[in-house]
Design a protein around this motif. Structure first.
Motif, mmCIF file in Angstrom:
data_model
loop_
_atom_site.group_PDB
_atom_site.id
_atom_site.type_symbol
_atom_site.label_atom_id
_atom_site.label_comp_id
_atom_site.label_asym_id
_atom_site.label_seq_id
_atom_site.Cartn_x
_atom_site.Cartn_y
_atom_site.Cartn_z
ATOM 1 N N PRO A 91 60.111 42.451 -58.431
ATOM 2 C CA PRO A 91 58.881 42.158 -59.173
ATOM 3 C C PRO A 91 58.836 40.741 -59.754
ATOM 4 O O PRO A 91 57.774 40.118 -59.786
ATOM 5 N N ARG A 92 59.996 40.217 -60.234
ATOM 6 C CA ARG A 92 59.989 38.861 -60.801
ATOM 7 C C ARG A 92 59.699 37.824 -59.726
ATOM 8 O O ARG A 92 58.989 36.840 -59.964
ATOM 9 N N ALA A 93 60.229 38.044 -58.523
ATOM 10 C CA ALA A 93 59.967 37.123 -57.410
ATOM 11 C C ALA A 93 58.496 37.166 -57.010
ATOM 12 O O ALA A 93 57.899 36.133 -56.682
ATOM 13 N N ALA A 94 57.909 38.379 -57.031
ATOM 14 C CA ALA A 94 56.488 38.507 -56.693
ATOM 15 C C ALA A 94 55.627 37.744 -57.691
ATOM 16 O O ALA A 94 54.682 37.039 -57.314
ATOM 17 N N LYS A 95 55.969 37.886 -58.978
ATOM 18 C CA LYS A 95 55.208 37.185 -60.022
ATOM 19 C C LYS A 95 55.326 35.673 -59.870
ATOM 20 O O LYS A 95 54.341 34.944 -60.009
ATOM 21 N N LEU A 96 56.529 35.183 -59.559
ATOM 22 C CA LEU A 96 56.717 33.749 -59.353
ATOM 23 C C LEU A 96 55.932 33.264 -58.136
ATOM 24 O O LEU A 96 55.360 32.166 -58.145
ATOM 25 N N SER A 97 55.866 34.086 -57.085
ATOM 26 C CA SER A 97 55.097 33.730 -55.889
ATOM 27 C C SER A 97 53.637 33.482 -56.230
ATOM 28 O O SER A 97 53.012 32.546 -55.719
ATOM 29 N N VAL A 98 53.090 34.328 -57.114
ATOM 30 C CA VAL A 98 51.696 34.170 -57.528
ATOM 31 C C VAL A 98 51.502 32.849 -58.258
ATOM 32 O O VAL A 98 50.545 32.110 -58.004
ATOM 33 N N MET A 99 52.423 32.514 -59.162
ATOM 34 C CA MET A 99 52.322 31.266 -59.905
ATOM 35 C C MET A 99 52.373 30.056 -58.966
ATOM 36 O O MET A 99 51.608 29.104 -59.103
ATOM 37 N N VAL A 100 53.271 30.106 -57.988
ATOM 38 C CA VAL A 100 53.434 28.988 -57.055
ATOM 39 C C VAL A 100 52.185 28.808 -56.203
ATOM 40 O O VAL A 100 51.712 27.681 -55.993
ATOM 41 N N VAL A 101 51.607 29.895 -55.694
ATOM 42 C CA VAL A 101 50.454 29.760 -54.811
ATOM 43 C C VAL A 101 49.221 29.287 -55.568
ATOM 44 O O VAL A 101 48.426 28.494 -55.041
ATOM 45 N N VAL A 102 49.045 29.718 -56.826
ATOM 46 C CA VAL A 102 47.907 29.251 -57.620
ATOM 47 C C VAL A 102 48.021 27.753 -57.883
ATOM 48 O O VAL A 102 47.051 27.004 -57.727
ATOM 49 N N PHE A 103 49.210 27.295 -58.255
ATOM 50 C CA PHE A 103 49.409 25.868 -58.490
ATOM 51 C C PHE A 103 49.190 25.059 -57.216
ATOM 52 O O PHE A 103 48.516 24.024 -57.229
ATOM 53 N N SER A 104 49.754 25.528 -56.103
ATOM 54 C CA SER A 104 49.635 24.806 -54.836
ATOM 55 C C SER A 104 48.183 24.714 -54.386
ATOM 56 O O SER A 104 47.716 23.657 -53.950
ATOM 57 N N ALA A 105 47.457 25.835 -54.488
ATOM 58 C CA ALA A 105 46.052 25.854 -54.085
ATOM 59 C C ALA A 105 45.211 24.936 -54.970
ATOM 60 O O ALA A 105 44.323 24.221 -54.484
ATOM 61 N N PHE A 106 45.477 24.945 -56.287
ATOM 62 C CA PHE A 106 44.751 24.074 -57.213
ATOM 63 C C PHE A 106 45.019 22.601 -56.886
ATOM 64 O O PHE A 106 44.088 21.786 -56.847
ATOM 65 N N PHE A 107 46.265 22.258 -56.625
ATOM 66 C CA PHE A 107 46.623 20.873 -56.316
ATOM 67 C C PHE A 107 45.922 20.398 -55.043
ATOM 68 O O PHE A 107 45.360 19.293 -55.005
ATOM 69 N N ILE A 108 45.933 21.219 -53.994
ATOM 70 C CA ILE A 108 45.278 20.844 -52.732
ATOM 71 C C ILE A 108 43.770 20.698 -52.936
ATOM 72 O O ILE A 108 43.141 19.775 -52.415
ATOM 73 N N GLY A 109 43.171 21.605 -53.721
ATOM 74 C CA GLY A 109 41.731 21.526 -53.983
ATOM 75 C C GLY A 109 41.351 20.252 -54.710
ATOM 76 O O GLY A 109 40.354 19.600 -54.359
ATOM 77 N N VAL A 110 42.124 19.876 -55.730
ATOM 78 C CA VAL A 110 41.853 18.639 -56.467
ATOM 79 C C VAL A 110 42.004 17.436 -55.556
ATOM 80 O O VAL A 110 41.192 16.493 -55.591
ATOM 81 N N LEU A 111 43.021 17.430 -54.719
ATOM 82 C CA LEU A 111 43.240 16.325 -53.788
ATOM 83 C C LEU A 111 42.054 16.159 -52.833
ATOM 84 O O LEU A 111 41.572 15.039 -52.594
ATOM 85 N N LEU A 112 41.554 17.261 -52.295
ATOM 86 C CA LEU A 112 40.408 17.208 -51.389
ATOM 87 C C LEU A 112 39.152 16.714 -52.115
ATOM 88 O O LEU A 112 38.368 15.938 -51.551
ATOM 89 N N ALA A 113 38.956 17.157 -53.357
ATOM 90 C CA ALA A 113 37.791 16.715 -54.140
ATOM 91 C C ALA A 113 37.848 15.213 -54.410
ATOM 92 O O ALA A 113 36.816 14.516 -54.365
ATOM 93 N N ILE A 114 39.043 14.688 -54.681
ATOM 94 C CA ILE A 114 39.192 13.245 -54.913
ATOM 95 C C ILE A 114 38.871 12.451 -53.652
ATOM 96 O O ILE A 114 38.166 11.432 -53.683
ATOM 97 N N ILE A 115 39.365 12.916 -52.509
ATOM 98 C CA ILE A 115 39.078 12.246 -51.234
ATOM 99 C C ILE A 115 37.573 12.237 -50.962
ATOM 100 O O ILE A 115 37.000 11.221 -50.528
ATOM 101 N N LEU A 116 36.925 13.359 -51.234
ATOM 102 C CA LEU A 116 35.478 13.455 -51.029
ATOM 103 C C LEU A 116 34.728 12.469 -51.927
ATOM 104 O O LEU A 116 33.784 11.806 -51.484
ATOM 105 N N ALA A 117 35.159 12.356 -53.194
ATOM 106 C CA ALA A 117 34.508 11.442 -54.128
ATOM 107 C C ALA A 117 34.661 9.991 -53.677
ATOM 108 O O ALA A 117 33.738 9.180 -53.807
ATOM 109 N N ILE A 118 35.824 9.647 -53.150
ATOM 110 C CA ILE A 118 36.076 8.278 -52.695
ATOM 111 C C ILE A 118 35.156 7.897 -51.541
ATOM 112 O O ILE A 118 34.620 6.780 -51.474
ATOM 113 N N PHE A 119 34.936 8.826 -50.627
ATOM 114 C CA PHE A 119 34.133 8.544 -49.431
ATOM 115 C C PHE A 119 32.738 9.178 -49.500
ATOM 116 O O PHE A 119 32.132 9.474 -48.470
#
Length: 497
Positions: A340-368
């Motif tokens: 269960p602790r590994a499952a909970k950590l997996s959720v935290m990692v995927v939320v952070f990773s998805a948020f980071f990729i989304g922000v990166l894509l939004a910045i690229i879009l704003a630049i161009f």
């Protein structure tokens, strides 16, 4: 050659193949302090990206087939772009949601059969899904045949309805490619044969881009040329994957066609029903966004501008769907292994990773932001409309990267029925009425429709985050154990014998 039973993600300490084994004999230790957190975060990130990387690449390539056709259609004419957009977003999007949902039983059963050592069942499960999805395709075909009167019935303009209806008729072969492709994908994923799907999808995309340019623009075949290439590209992927499977590379997982594929069909359909509802509600939500734009004044420009934005969102969502597939596997594996602790950590990692990729894509879009609209349309009005929508598009990229990842957590934990109710409330009871009110009553136009519906997505995402935060993961691990026993491959084999 890709590994099968030898993969550390799939082989347990006693040598038995186990789809729920994650390489750790025990759950991760409690995290004490910031250093422990970052160490465990790094370890989990590697496990997540091992699965997510090829999955993201494959989904982006497959989505890009329709997006490339839509992009070239924008250089043929505004009506052509609107026709492809409606067909791609409404007709094909509606069908895709149902096909993916109806094929979702394989995500559970193939993994469980592989983990129980019943590798022979994988081929039977895939054939069973082919039967169900082929019948579903026969039913869905009427939507393609009667697309024009249906679009007219719901208020689309006559020009767009006729053009989109003609395109829908041409795209019927793609519908049946869906029926075979998604069961194959789950069959290969269960054996960790992910890279072959990525290679085939990459080749298909390169060929598709070249021949779409050649037929649609160079030879002047327009939408007819686009339909030919899009159908052939999807069937190329299906046939190439079938050749790979039939050549013996999957060992006992494929032992030939069997009449057992026609047994226990109803139970197979029922297993996927909750997932089908959840996935369809999410897929149809953005389909409705394009549909509502067709009711606005100057509908052709509105549909074109919004379709370009949803096209870009679609690419970003394909990245998120890679996370969706990866976290679904990670959570189900860890819960199945009583971690269960590994499952909970997996959720935290995927939320952070998805948020980071989304922000990166939004910045690229704003630049161009001044350059990218011209890639999709030569019409200056459409380009200006897209530019005005860019801030909303950037926000949408961030939210729509996190939301599918959280849905993957729901699939891995078995919460599909609960999420389906949440989707109905947030999307259709709250988001759609708010969007229509802002778009038509407040006269905000396409921007108002999008603001309202995006608000519904934000509310749904916040609820999912709250559910994940408050979840008792020890209890979920216990429930996962019961679920595995109920649907174990060994149990089904004994029942059939």
């Amino acid at each position: 050659m890709e590994s099968n039973a030898e993969s550390p993600l799939l082989t347990s300490k006693d040598g038995q193949q186990n789809a729920h084994f994650t390489g750790d004999v025990e759950d991760i230790p409690p995290i004490n302090g910031i250093n422990d957190f970052f160490v465990q975060f790094g370890v989990e990130s590697k496990k997540l990206w091992y699965l997510a990387g090829p999955a993201i690449f494959t989904t982006v390539c497959q989505y890009s087939l329709g997006a490339v056709t839509q992009t070239f259609a924008g250089h043929v004419g505004t009506l052509d772009l609107a026709a492809v957009s409606i067909e791609n977003s409404v007709i094909a999007g509606f069908s895709l949601g149902i096909m993916v949902g109806m094929g979702s039983a394989l995500e559970t059963l193939c993994g469980q059969a592989f983990g129980a050592g019943q590798v022979d069942m994988l081929g039977i499960y895939m054939q069973r899904s082919w039967v169900i999805l082929f019948v579903t395709g026969l039913i869905m075909m009427f939507l393609y045949i009667f697309a024009t009167p249906l679009l007219l019935l719901i208020g689309q303009t006559e020009d767009i309805s006729h053009a989109a209806g003609k395109m829908a008729l041409w795209m019927i072969p793609q519908l049946f490619a869906y029926a075979f492709n998604y069961p194959i994908a789950k069959f290969l994923q269960a054996q960790s044969k992910i890279m072959v799907m990525a290679y085939i999808s990459a080749v298909a995309l390169v060929l598709h881009t070249f021949f779409s340019w050649l037929l649609m623009l160079k030879l002047g075949w327009g939408l007819w040329g686009g339909a030919i290439v899009l159908n052939l590209s999807w069937w190329f992927m299906v046939i190439a994957q079938m050749i790979y499977i039939f050549s013996g590379t999957c060992g006992r997982a494929w032992s030939g066609f069997s009449w057992d594929a026609f047994s226990n069909l109803w139970a197979f359909v029922k297993l996927s029903f909750a997932s089908a509802i959840m996935l369809c509600l999410e897929t149809w939500y953005f389909m409705a966004l394009v549909l509502f734009a067709g009711y606005l004044k100057n509908a052709e420009i509105a549909v074109d501008a919004l379709s370009i934005c949803t096209n870009i969102v679609g690419w970003a969502v394909m990245v998120a769907l890679g996370f969706n597939a990866a976290i679904s596997v990670r959570v189900s594996n860890e819960l199945g292994a009583a971690h269960p602790r590994a499952a909970k950590l997996s959720v935290m990692v995927v939320v952070f990773s998805a948020f980071f990729i989304g922000v990166l894509l939004a910045i690229i879009l704003a630049i161009f932001r001044h350059q990218y609209p011209a890639l999709f349309s030569d019409n200056l009005q459409v380009q200006e409309a897209v530019y005005v929508l860019t801030p909303l598009l950037g926000a949408c990229l961030i939210i729509n990267n996190i939301q599918p990842a959280l849905s993957g957590v729901a699939i891995g934990a078995g919460w599909q029925a609960v999420i389906a109710y949440i989707n109905i409330a947030c999307y259709y009871i709250f988001g759609v009425p708010l969007g229509l009110s802002l778009g038509f009553v407040a006269n905000w136009g396409v921007k108002g429709i999008w603001v309202g519906m995006l608000t519904g997505t934000v509310v749904q995402t916040l609820i999912l985050i709250w559910i994940c935060y408050g979840t008792n993961w020890e209890k979920e691990a216990f429930l996962a154990e019961r679920r595995i026993k109920k649907w174990s491959g060994q149990k089904e084999v004994e029942g059939e014998q």
